[in-house]
Design a protein around this motif. Structure first.
Motif, PDB file in Angstrom:
ATOM      1  N   LYS A   1      -4.994   6.625  14.678  1.00  0.00           N
ATOM      2  CA  LYS A   1      -5.892   7.477  13.858  1.00  0.00           C
ATOM      3  C   LYS A   1      -6.064   8.852  14.797  1.00  0.00           C
ATOM      4  CE  LYS A   1     -10.778   7.627  12.256  1.00  0.00           C
ATOM      5  NZ  LYS A   1     -11.670   7.866  11.756  1.00  0.00           N
TER       6      LYS A   1
ATOM      7  N   LYS B   1      -3.835   9.112  -4.832  1.00  0.00           N
ATOM      8  CA  LYS B   1      -4.197  10.116  -4.458  1.00  0.00           C
ATOM      9  C   LYS B   1      -2.967  11.415  -4.171  1.00  0.00           C
ATOM     10  CE  LYS B   1      -5.369   6.917  -1.717  1.00  0.00           C
ATOM     11  NZ  LYS B   1      -5.680   7.005  -0.529  1.00  0.00           N
TER      12      LYS B   1
ATOM     13  N   GLY C   1     -12.483   3.947   5.477  1.00  0.00           N
ATOM     14  CA  GLY C   1     -11.558   4.293   3.843  1.00  0.00           C
ATOM     15  C   GLY C   1     -11.399   3.785   3.053  1.00  0.00           C
ATOM     16  N   ASN C   2     -11.018   4.397   2.399  1.00  0.00           N
ATOM     17  CA  ASN C   2     -10.970   3.132   0.554  1.00  0.00           C
ATOM     18  C   ASN C   2      -9.802   3.472   0.514  1.00  0.00           C
ATOM     19  OD1 ASN C   2     -14.077   1.852   0.511  1.00  0.00           O
ATOM     20  ND2 ASN C   2     -13.973   3.673  -0.156  1.00  0.00           N
ATOM     21  N   ILE C   3      -8.613   2.863   0.334  1.00  0.00           N
ATOM     22  CA  ILE C   3      -7.453   2.858  -0.342  1.00  0.00           C
ATOM     23  C   ILE C   3      -6.777   1.798  -1.595  1.00  0.00           C
ATOM     24  CG2 ILE C   3      -6.278   3.712   1.729  1.00  0.00           C
ATOM     25  CD1 ILE C   3      -4.986   0.750   2.277  1.00  0.00           C
TER      26      ILE C   3
ATOM     27  N   VAL D   1     -10.278  -0.660   7.119  1.00  0.00           N
ATOM     28  CA  VAL D   1     -10.370   0.421   5.229  1.00  0.00           C
ATOM     29  C   VAL D   1     -10.675  -0.976   4.298  1.00  0.00           C
ATOM     30  CG1 VAL D   1      -9.357   2.443   6.015  1.00  0.00           C
ATOM     31  CG2 VAL D   1      -8.066   0.431   4.770  1.00  0.00           C
TER      32      VAL D   1
ATOM     33  N   ILE E   1       1.013  -0.955  -0.511  1.00  0.00           N
ATOM     34  CA  ILE E   1       0.085   0.094  -0.001  1.00  0.00           C
ATOM     35  C   ILE E   1       1.649   1.406   0.002  1.00  0.00           C
ATOM     36  CG2 ILE E   1      -2.023  -1.472   0.821  1.00  0.00           C
ATOM     37  CD1 ILE E   1      -1.266   0.302   3.678  1.00  0.00           C
TER      38      ILE E   1
ATOM     39  N   ASP F   1      -0.692   6.256   3.202  1.00  0.00           N
ATOM     40  CA  ASP F   1      -2.081   5.308   3.786  1.00  0.00           C
ATOM     41  C   ASP F   1      -1.770   4.996   4.513  1.00  0.00           C
ATOM     42  OD1 ASP F   1      -2.718   6.731   1.008  1.00  0.00           O
ATOM     43  OD2 ASP F   1      -2.996   4.758  -0.072  1.00  0.00           O
TER      44      ASP F   1
ATOM     45  N   TRP G   1      -8.950  11.554   9.068  1.00  0.00           N
ATOM     46  CA  TRP G   1      -8.235  10.575   8.334  1.00  0.00           C
ATOM     47  C   TRP G   1      -9.006   9.430   7.759  1.00  0.00           C
ATOM     48  CZ3 TRP G   1      -3.244  10.138   6.849  1.00  0.00           C
ATOM     49  CH2 TRP G   1      -2.822   8.793   6.439  1.00  0.00           C
ATOM     50  N   LYS G   2      -8.983   9.636   6.657  1.00  0.00           N
ATOM     51  CA  LYS G   2     -10.085   8.627   5.832  1.00  0.00           C
ATOM     52  C   LYS G   2      -9.262   6.994   5.487  1.00  0.00           C
ATOM     53  CE  LYS G   2     -14.059  10.937   6.159  1.00  0.00           C
ATOM     54  NZ  LYS G   2     -14.538  10.381   6.736  1.00  0.00           N
ATOM     55  N   ARG G   3      -7.766   7.462   6.143  1.00  0.00           N
ATOM     56  CA  ARG G   3      -7.016   6.148   5.629  1.00  0.00           C
ATOM     57  C   ARG G   3      -6.297   5.131   6.747  1.00  0.00           C
ATOM     58  NH1 ARG G   3      -2.505   9.313   1.769  1.00  0.00           N
ATOM     59  NH2 ARG G   3      -3.984  10.558   1.319  1.00  0.00           N
ATOM     60  N   LEU G   4      -5.481   4.174   6.262  1.00  0.00           N
ATOM     61  CA  LEU G   4      -5.660   2.764   7.787  1.00  0.00           C
ATOM     62  C   LEU G   4      -4.964   3.763   8.390  1.00  0.00           C
ATOM     63  CD1 LEU G   4      -5.642  -0.205   7.587  1.00  0.00           C
ATOM     64  CD2 LEU G   4      -3.862  -0.274   6.760  1.00  0.00           C
TER      65      LEU G   4
END
Length: 547
Positions: A392, A539, A451-453, A406, A383, A387, A397-400
């Motif tokens: 957190k 991103k 979130g989405n990674i 996620v 990854i 990310d 924070w929308k990641r891991l």
RNA sequence: UGGGCUAUGGCCAAGAGGUUAAGGCACCGGACUUUGACUCCGGGAUCGAAGGUUCAAAUCCUUCUAGCCCAGCCA
């Protein structure tokens, strides 16, 4: 495309008044380098003005100075203009008019409006005066017409040394406009010309040649950049005194400048000649060939140019504007692929060892016609390092992060639960567990991920090289390049962003790309003009905010 | 300081005497989302400065100020 600027207004007025029936324009590059984004404005403007006014557009190489020119540049320039989609009616060379120019110059001599000067280059400069002081006449200024005719013929016949004499227009040494202080119009230069070979040993200067070229071709509107405004009186003088039939009109517009980028042929040339870049088409440069190699569509460049209008102001446009247009052009028509630039290994501890499953992913969610691809997924994936964060920091924070779940795009939900660091405290691996119920496409909706990674499978891509080009920053001051203050007082950044070399993507393809946008070019492609056919999913524009 | 040109929010840019100064980029909020992308909603300037003309000026006049270009036998 809306064309609404002062040049358009002028041309319309010239047509309405009956002065012209249509607009005939030209783009007159000197073949001494590659074209860049700045030229795109001149090309597209000249082309579109002719097209929208029932006329046509010529490509004319302004090859009046053989020592700086080369045919490799004429080929490159033709390719770039064709790529831009600006078709020329006639392909011409200023050198084709050398005979005519000679006769026109002789006409000036016979009218007593030009004279041969024996002053040295240095003396001419002294006699010219400066911004504060008017010039004074050369002692040779009042030779008889007979003497001048003989001397000018002598120049042409090679009777004198290079640089020993010049032909000057006799205008006004007192003029506040430096360009009118008896400009040199012919110099002696024994140089091999790519077109006329060794036929000539005298060559006309731009200020004399250009208006004649325009007039010969019947150019109605000669559009050029602002620095030639001061030359316009001279341009008009030449057209009038040389008794040209057609009267072209010069109109100036402002040059395009891009903040933080090197624009200007002479400066780019330094980078190329100095080996700082891989060539004129280095994707970090904003040459047309570099942009093309990077995957920028010609249509995007056209729209970018139109969107800026045609101001006479002197601002600097931010490159983001170009990127926005590029994205607009690519986002619907290109497929995407995931790539990881700065990899961090993620181990899915509850996933069966040795197993690889292939998951289906759309190539472009907004354009089904682009189909789907199968991407591998196994126990170990890469990854993006950015990310992941240990703790957190906030709801944004929308990641891991540790204990945070996620979605790995197109795959499963994963939750991080262990961090492995090296001796320096750098995170080298993150362990997590996945939830088989959350498989992509399963319709799972019990809970929402944080979130989405994106990821790239590590088993398949173990040979991936994650090598970064260095950001190219040149300090012209340190290199004692004399133009430093004209570029940027501090340092120059060739292009914001980085170029990745040999990234292997989720589907095992090799890409080179930049991080500026989320587009990429396969520049190792064997295709003649590698066009982007993929958008690398990044991103990139996001900068994590630390708390 | 000779001449030419330019000056509207962080950037680009409409506007050419008369409703609350378009729009795009960037940025900041918010919604949505199998990338924080995309999409959608919301957010900011009195127009380089100072005077003047006018019922009314970013738009007309005056004077300043700042920046760019010109002293190549380059283009």
């Amino acid at each position: 495309m809306e064309i609404n600027h002062f040049i358009n207004t002028i041309i319309e007025e010239d047509i309405r008044s009956g002065k012209h029936k249509r607009a005939i324009t030209r783009f007159p590059p000197e073949p001494n380098g590659f074209l860049h984004l700045g030229h795109a404005r001149a090309i597209i403007t000249n082309y579109s003005m002719a097209k929208t006014h029932n006329g046509y557009f010529n490509l004319r190489f302004d090859d009046t100075n053989p020592v700086k020119e080369d045919t490799i540049f004429v080929d490159a320039i033709k390719e770039d203009i064709a790529w831009l989609g600006c078709e020329w009616e006639n392909l011409l060379f200023a050198s084709d008019y050398f005979d005519e120019m000679y006769h026109r110059a002789m006409l000036l001599v016979k009218k007593g409006l030009a004279y041969v000067d024996d002053l040295t280059a240095e003396e001419i400069r002294e006699y010219r005066g400066d911004l504060k002081n008017v010039g004074k006449d050369s002692p040779y200024r009042n030779r008889t017409i007979e003497d001048n005719v003989q001397l000018f013929d002598g120049m042409m016949n090679g009777e004198y040394e290079d640089g020993s004499r010049v032909l000057r227009a006799k205008i006004d040494m007192q003029s506040p406009n430096m360009n009118l202080r008896d400009p040199v119009i012919y110099r002696i230069q024994r140089a091999y010309h790519h077109n006329t070979k060794d036929k000539w040993c005298i060559y006309p200067m731009y200020d004399f040649a250009h208006p004649i070229e325009d007039a010969i071709e019947g150019i109605t509107h000669s559009l050029c950049s602002l620095e030639f405004e001061d030359h316009r009186p001279l341009y008009d003088w030449v057209v009038k005194e040389c008794e040209m039939e057609n009267i072209p009109r010069q109109i100036e517009f402002g040059k395009l400048r891009i903040a933080g980028a090197v624009i200007g042929k002479r400066y780019i040339k330094q980078l190329v000649d100095g080996g700082h870049v891989m060539g004129w088409d280095d994707p970090r440069l904003i040459t047309l060939s570099g942009l093309r190699r990077r995957g920028v569509p010609a249509s995007a460049i056209r729209d970018f140019i139109y969107s800026l209008g045609l101001p006479k102001s002197q601002g600097e446009t931010e490159i983001e504007m170009l990127y926005t247009v590029v994205r607009d052009h690519l986002k619907l028509e290109t497929s995407r692929v995931n790539a990881v630039i700065d990899p961090l290994k993620l181990v899915i501890t509850n996933y069966e060892e040795g197993k690889v499953e292939y998951l289906e992913a759309e190539n472009n969610r907004e354009n089904e016609a682009l189909g789907t691809r199968m991407i591998p997924f196994s126990r170990e994936v890469y990854i993006e390092r950015e990310d992941f964060i240990e703790v957190k920091p906030n709801k944004k924070w929308k990641r891991l992060a540790m204990d945070v779940e996620v979605r790995l795009m197109h795959a499963y939900f994963v939750k991080a639960n262990k961090i492995i660091k090296d001796g320096n405290g750098k995170i080298i691996e993150v362990h997590c567990t996945y939830d088989p119920d959350t498989k992509s496409g399963s319709g799972f909706s019990e809970r929402k991920p944080n979130g989405n990674i994106h990821y790239v499978d590590a088993t398949i891509n173990q040979e991936a090289e994650f090598r970064l080009f260095e950001e190219l920053i040149l300090d012209f001051e340190d290199k004692e390049v004399p133009f430093s203050e004209k570029i940027n007082p501090n340092s120059m950044i060739i292009q914001q962003g980085f170029i990745e070399e040999s990234i292997i993507t989720e589907v095992g393809e090799r890409y080179q790309f930049t991080r500026n946008g989320y587009y990429a070019a396969d520049i190792d492609s064997t295709k003649e003009h590698p066009v982007f056919n993929r958008i690398v999913s990044l991103k990139s524009s996001y900068t994590p905010k630390t708390v």
